[in-house]
Design a protein around this motif. Structure first.
Motif, PDB file in Angstrom:
ATOM      1  N   TYR A  49       0.820  -1.203   0.000  1.00 55.55           N
ATOM      2  CA  TYR A  49       0.000   0.000   0.000  1.00 55.55           C
ATOM      3  C   TYR A  49       0.860   1.262   0.000  1.00 55.55           C
ATOM      4  CZ  TYR A  49      -4.206  -2.714   0.852  1.00 55.55           C
ATOM      5  OH  TYR A  49      -5.245  -3.587   0.721  1.00 55.55           O
ATOM      6  N   LYS A  50       0.307   2.307  -0.594  1.00 55.78           N
ATOM      7  CA  LYS A  50       0.924   3.627  -0.561  1.00 55.78           C
ATOM      8  C   LYS A  50       1.173   4.010   0.903  1.00 55.78           C
ATOM      9  CE  LYS A  50      -0.073   8.227  -2.275  1.00 55.78           C
ATOM     10  NZ  LYS A  50      -1.118   9.074  -2.834  1.00 55.78           N
ATOM     11  N   SER A  51       2.214   4.762   1.157  1.00 56.95           N
ATOM     12  CA  SER A  51       2.674   5.013   2.525  1.00 56.95           C
ATOM     13  C   SER A  51       1.647   5.687   3.437  1.00 56.95           C
ATOM     14  CB  SER A  51       3.958   5.837   2.514  1.00 56.95           C
ATOM     15  OG  SER A  51       3.722   7.105   1.949  1.00 56.95           O
ATOM     16  N   ASP A  52       0.704   6.431   2.894  1.00 58.99           N
ATOM     17  CA  ASP A  52      -0.248   7.119   3.771  1.00 58.99           C
ATOM     18  C   ASP A  52      -1.535   6.328   4.035  1.00 58.99           C
ATOM     19  OD1 ASP A  52      -1.275   7.412   1.229  1.00 58.99           O
ATOM     20  OD2 ASP A  52      -1.693   9.547   1.420  1.00 58.99           O
ATOM     21  N   VAL A  53      -1.594   5.090   3.575  1.00 62.98           N
ATOM     22  CA  VAL A  53      -2.770   4.250   3.833  1.00 62.98           C
ATOM     23  C   VAL A  53      -2.730   3.737   5.276  1.00 62.98           C
ATOM     24  CG1 VAL A  53      -3.960   2.110   3.201  1.00 62.98           C
ATOM     25  CG2 VAL A  53      -3.027   3.607   1.423  1.00 62.98           C
ATOM     26  N   HIS A  54      -1.540   3.430   5.765  1.00 60.76           N
ATOM     27  CA  HIS A  54      -1.336   2.943   7.129  1.00 60.76           C
ATOM     28  C   HIS A  54      -0.358   3.877   7.832  1.00 60.76           C
ATOM     29  CE1 HIS A  54      -3.003  -0.766   5.511  1.00 60.76           C
ATOM     30  NE2 HIS A  54      -1.992  -0.863   4.669  1.00 60.76           N
ATOM     31  N   GLU A  55      -0.465   3.948   9.136  1.00 66.61           N
ATOM     32  CA  GLU A  55       0.520   4.687   9.932  1.00 66.61           C
ATOM     33  C   GLU A  55       0.983   3.754  11.042  1.00 66.61           C
ATOM     34  OE1 GLU A  55       0.538   8.485  12.827  1.00 66.61           O
ATOM     35  OE2 GLU A  55      -0.292   8.828  10.820  1.00 66.61           O
ATOM     36  N   ASP A  64      -3.313   2.249  -3.826  1.00 62.63           N
ATOM     37  CA  ASP A  64      -3.013   3.682  -3.872  1.00 62.63           C
ATOM     38  C   ASP A  64      -3.764   4.467  -2.801  1.00 62.63           C
ATOM     39  OD1 ASP A  64      -1.194   3.579  -5.986  1.00 62.63           O
ATOM     40  OD2 ASP A  64      -2.823   3.593  -7.459  1.00 62.63           O
ATOM     41  N   GLY A  65      -4.587   3.769  -1.999  1.00 57.29           N
ATOM     42  CA  GLY A  65      -5.321   4.439  -0.945  1.00 57.29           C
ATOM     43  C   GLY A  65      -6.657   4.996  -1.380  1.00 57.29           C
ATOM     44  N   ILE A  66      -7.085   4.625  -2.552  1.00 59.06           N
ATOM     45  CA  ILE A  66      -8.364   5.124  -3.088  1.00 59.06           C
ATOM     46  C   ILE A  66      -9.474   4.148  -2.710  1.00 59.06           C
ATOM     47  CG2 ILE A  66      -9.632   5.720  -5.180  1.00 59.06           C
ATOM     48  CD1 ILE A  66      -6.832   6.417  -6.402  1.00 59.06           C
ATOM     49  N   ASP A  67     -10.566   4.693  -2.175  1.00 61.12           N
ATOM     50  CA  ASP A  67     -11.702   3.848  -1.808  1.00 61.12           C
ATOM     51  C   ASP A  67     -12.241   3.162  -3.047  1.00 61.12           C
ATOM     52  OD1 ASP A  67     -11.492   4.702   0.816  1.00 61.12           O
ATOM     53  OD2 ASP A  67     -13.132   6.144   0.682  1.00 61.12           O
ATOM     54  N   LYS A  68     -12.492   1.878  -2.885  1.00 59.41           N
ATOM     55  CA  LYS A  68     -13.075   1.113  -3.974  1.00 59.41           C
ATOM     56  C   LYS A  68     -14.586   1.342  -3.999  1.00 59.41           C
ATOM     57  CE  LYS A  68      -9.639  -2.583  -3.961  1.00 59.41           C
ATOM     58  NZ  LYS A  68      -9.424  -4.023  -3.756  1.00 59.41           N
ATOM     59  N   GLU A  69     -15.137   1.385  -5.177  1.00 58.61           N
ATOM     60  CA  GLU A  69     -16.576   1.561  -5.283  1.00 58.61           C
ATOM     61  C   GLU A  69     -17.253   0.246  -4.961  1.00 58.61           C
ATOM     62  OE1 GLU A  69     -18.119   3.636  -8.592  1.00 58.61           O
ATOM     63  OE2 GLU A  69     -16.305   4.811  -8.846  1.00 58.61           O
ATOM     64  N   GLU A  70     -18.370   0.364  -4.303  1.00 61.26           N
ATOM     65  CA  GLU A  70     -19.103  -0.850  -3.914  1.00 61.26           C
ATOM     66  C   GLU A  70     -20.010  -1.321  -5.001  1.00 61.26           C
ATOM     67  OE1 GLU A  70     -20.779  -0.613  -0.008  1.00 61.26           O
ATOM     68  OE2 GLU A  70     -19.225   0.786   0.581  1.00 61.26           O
ATOM     69  N   ILE A  88     -10.567  -7.443   4.685  1.00 61.81           N
ATOM     70  CA  ILE A  88     -11.639  -6.429   4.742  1.00 61.81           C
ATOM     71  C   ILE A  88     -11.120  -5.096   4.209  1.00 61.81           C
ATOM     72  CG2 ILE A  88     -13.071  -5.056   6.304  1.00 61.81           C
ATOM     73  CD1 ILE A  88     -13.213  -7.631   8.082  1.00 61.81           C
ATOM     74  N   GLY A  89      -9.928  -4.692   4.654  1.00 68.37           N
ATOM     75  CA  GLY A  89      -9.343  -3.435   4.194  1.00 68.37           C
ATOM     76  C   GLY A  89      -9.106  -3.428   2.699  1.00 68.37           C
ATOM     77  N   ASN A  90      -8.649  -4.564   2.164  1.00 73.01           N
ATOM     78  CA  ASN A  90      -8.384  -4.671   0.737  1.00 73.01           C
ATOM     79  C   ASN A  90      -9.662  -4.576  -0.088  1.00 73.01           C
ATOM     80  OD1 ASN A  90      -8.004  -6.663  -1.819  1.00 73.01           O
ATOM     81  ND2 ASN A  90      -6.124  -5.533  -1.342  1.00 73.01           N
ATOM     82  N   GLU A  91     -10.763  -5.015   0.478  1.00 70.90           N
ATOM     83  CA  GLU A  91     -12.051  -4.898  -0.221  1.00 70.90           C
ATOM     84  C   GLU A  91     -12.534  -3.455  -0.280  1.00 70.90           C
ATOM     85  OE1 GLU A  91     -14.538  -7.616   1.962  1.00 70.90           O
ATOM     86  OE2 GLU A  91     -13.599  -9.375   1.037  1.00 70.90           O
ATOM     87  N   LEU A  92     -12.031  -2.615   0.634  1.00 72.46           N
ATOM     88  CA  LEU A  92     -12.490  -1.226   0.717  1.00 72.46           C
ATOM     89  C   LEU A  92     -11.545  -0.218   0.085  1.00 72.46           C
ATOM     90  CD1 LEU A  92     -13.739  -1.299   4.420  1.00 72.46           C
ATOM     91  CD2 LEU A  92     -15.131  -1.482   2.333  1.00 72.46           C
ATOM     92  N   VAL A  93     -10.243  -0.525   0.087  1.00 77.44           N
ATOM     93  CA  VAL A  93      -9.219   0.438  -0.332  1.00 77.44           C
ATOM     94  C   VAL A  93      -8.229  -0.235  -1.271  1.00 77.44           C
ATOM     95  CG1 VAL A  93      -7.380   1.975   0.496  1.00 77.44           C
ATOM     96  CG2 VAL A  93      -9.421   1.625   1.908  1.00 77.44           C
ATOM     97  N   ASP A  94      -7.869   0.444  -2.382  1.00 83.27           N
ATOM     98  CA  ASP A  94      -6.861  -0.129  -3.266  1.00 83.27           C
ATOM     99  C   ASP A  94      -5.459   0.263  -2.780  1.00 83.27           C
ATOM    100  OD1 ASP A  94      -6.185   2.419  -4.269  1.00 83.27           O
ATOM    101  OD2 ASP A  94      -7.356   2.167  -6.092  1.00 83.27           O
TER     102      ASP A  94
END
Length: 160
Positions: free
Chosen positions: A15-21, A154-160, A146-152
Motif C-alpha cells: 500500500y501507498k505510505s499514507d494508507v497505514h501509519e 493507492d489508498g483510493i476507496d473502492k466503489e461498492e 476487509i481493508g483490501n475490499e475497501l481500499v486499493d
C-alpha cells in the motif's frame, strides 16, 4: 516468524505510505520485559508483528493496533494505544482475562483472551464477545482482507 503474519506484512507494504501509519518494530527483549513486568504471555504471532510494526493504524482511519512502550523509541508514553495502558482502560464489564490489542473504528475492541489463548472481538454496545479467532494471525489476515475490499493499493476507496 509466523507465515500468515509475514504474508500480512508483505500485503501492508504494497500500500501507498499514507494508507497505514505504523510504528517501527521493537526488539523481542522489550516485549519480553513487558510480559515479565505484567505477568502476561502474549501470543507468539502478535509478538512477531510487534517486531516489525510496534502498533499503529491500518487503513486510516481504521483499526488501531496497540504496541509496547519502548522508552528508546519515538512512541511516547502519552499515546493511548499502548498495551500497558490497556490493562486498566477497559469497559466495566469486560473482565480481567481480556487484554485489548486493537480498537476498531466503530468502537469494538479486539482482545487477547489470556485464559483461553484466543483473539476475540468485544462488542462495546452489548458488552460481550461476538467473534473469535484461533490466533492473532487469523484475525490480522481477516482485517487485511476487509481493508483490501475497501481500499486499493493507492489508498483510493473502492466503489461498492
Amino acid at each position: 516468524m509466523n507465515h500468515i503474519v509475514e504474508e500480512c506484512i508483505e500485503e501492508i507494504r504494497k500500500y501507498k505510505s499514507d494508507v497505514h501509519e505504523l510504528n517501527p518494530g521493537i526488539e523481542r527483549y522489550i516485549i519480553e520485559a513487558f510480559e515479565s513486568k505484567y505477568n502476561i504471555k502474549l501470543p507468539e504471532d502478535y509478538k512477531d508483528f510487534l517486531t516489525v510494526y510496534n502498533g499503529g493504524e491500518l487503513f486510516i482511519p481504521g483499526t488501531v493496533i496497540s504496541g509496547v512502550f519502548d522508552e528508546n523509541s519515538l512512541i511516547e508514553e502519552e499515546n493511548r494505544d499502548l498495551l500497558h495502558l490497556n490493562l486498566t482502560n477497559k469497559w466495566p464489564d469486560m473482565g480481567d482475562e481480556l487484554l485489548i490489542i486493537a480498537d476498531l473504528i466503530y468502537g469494538d475492541m479486539i482482545c487477547y483472551d489470556c485464559e483461553r489463548h484466543v483473539i476475540v472481538q468485544w462488542d462495546h454496545e452489548i458488552g460481550e464477545v461476538t467473534i473469535e479467532w484461533d490466533s492473532f494471525a487469523d484475525w490480522l489476515r481477516e482485517e487485511m482482507k476487509i481493508g483490501n475490499e475497501l481500499v486499493d493499493y493507492d489508498g483510493i476507496d473502492k466503489e461498492e
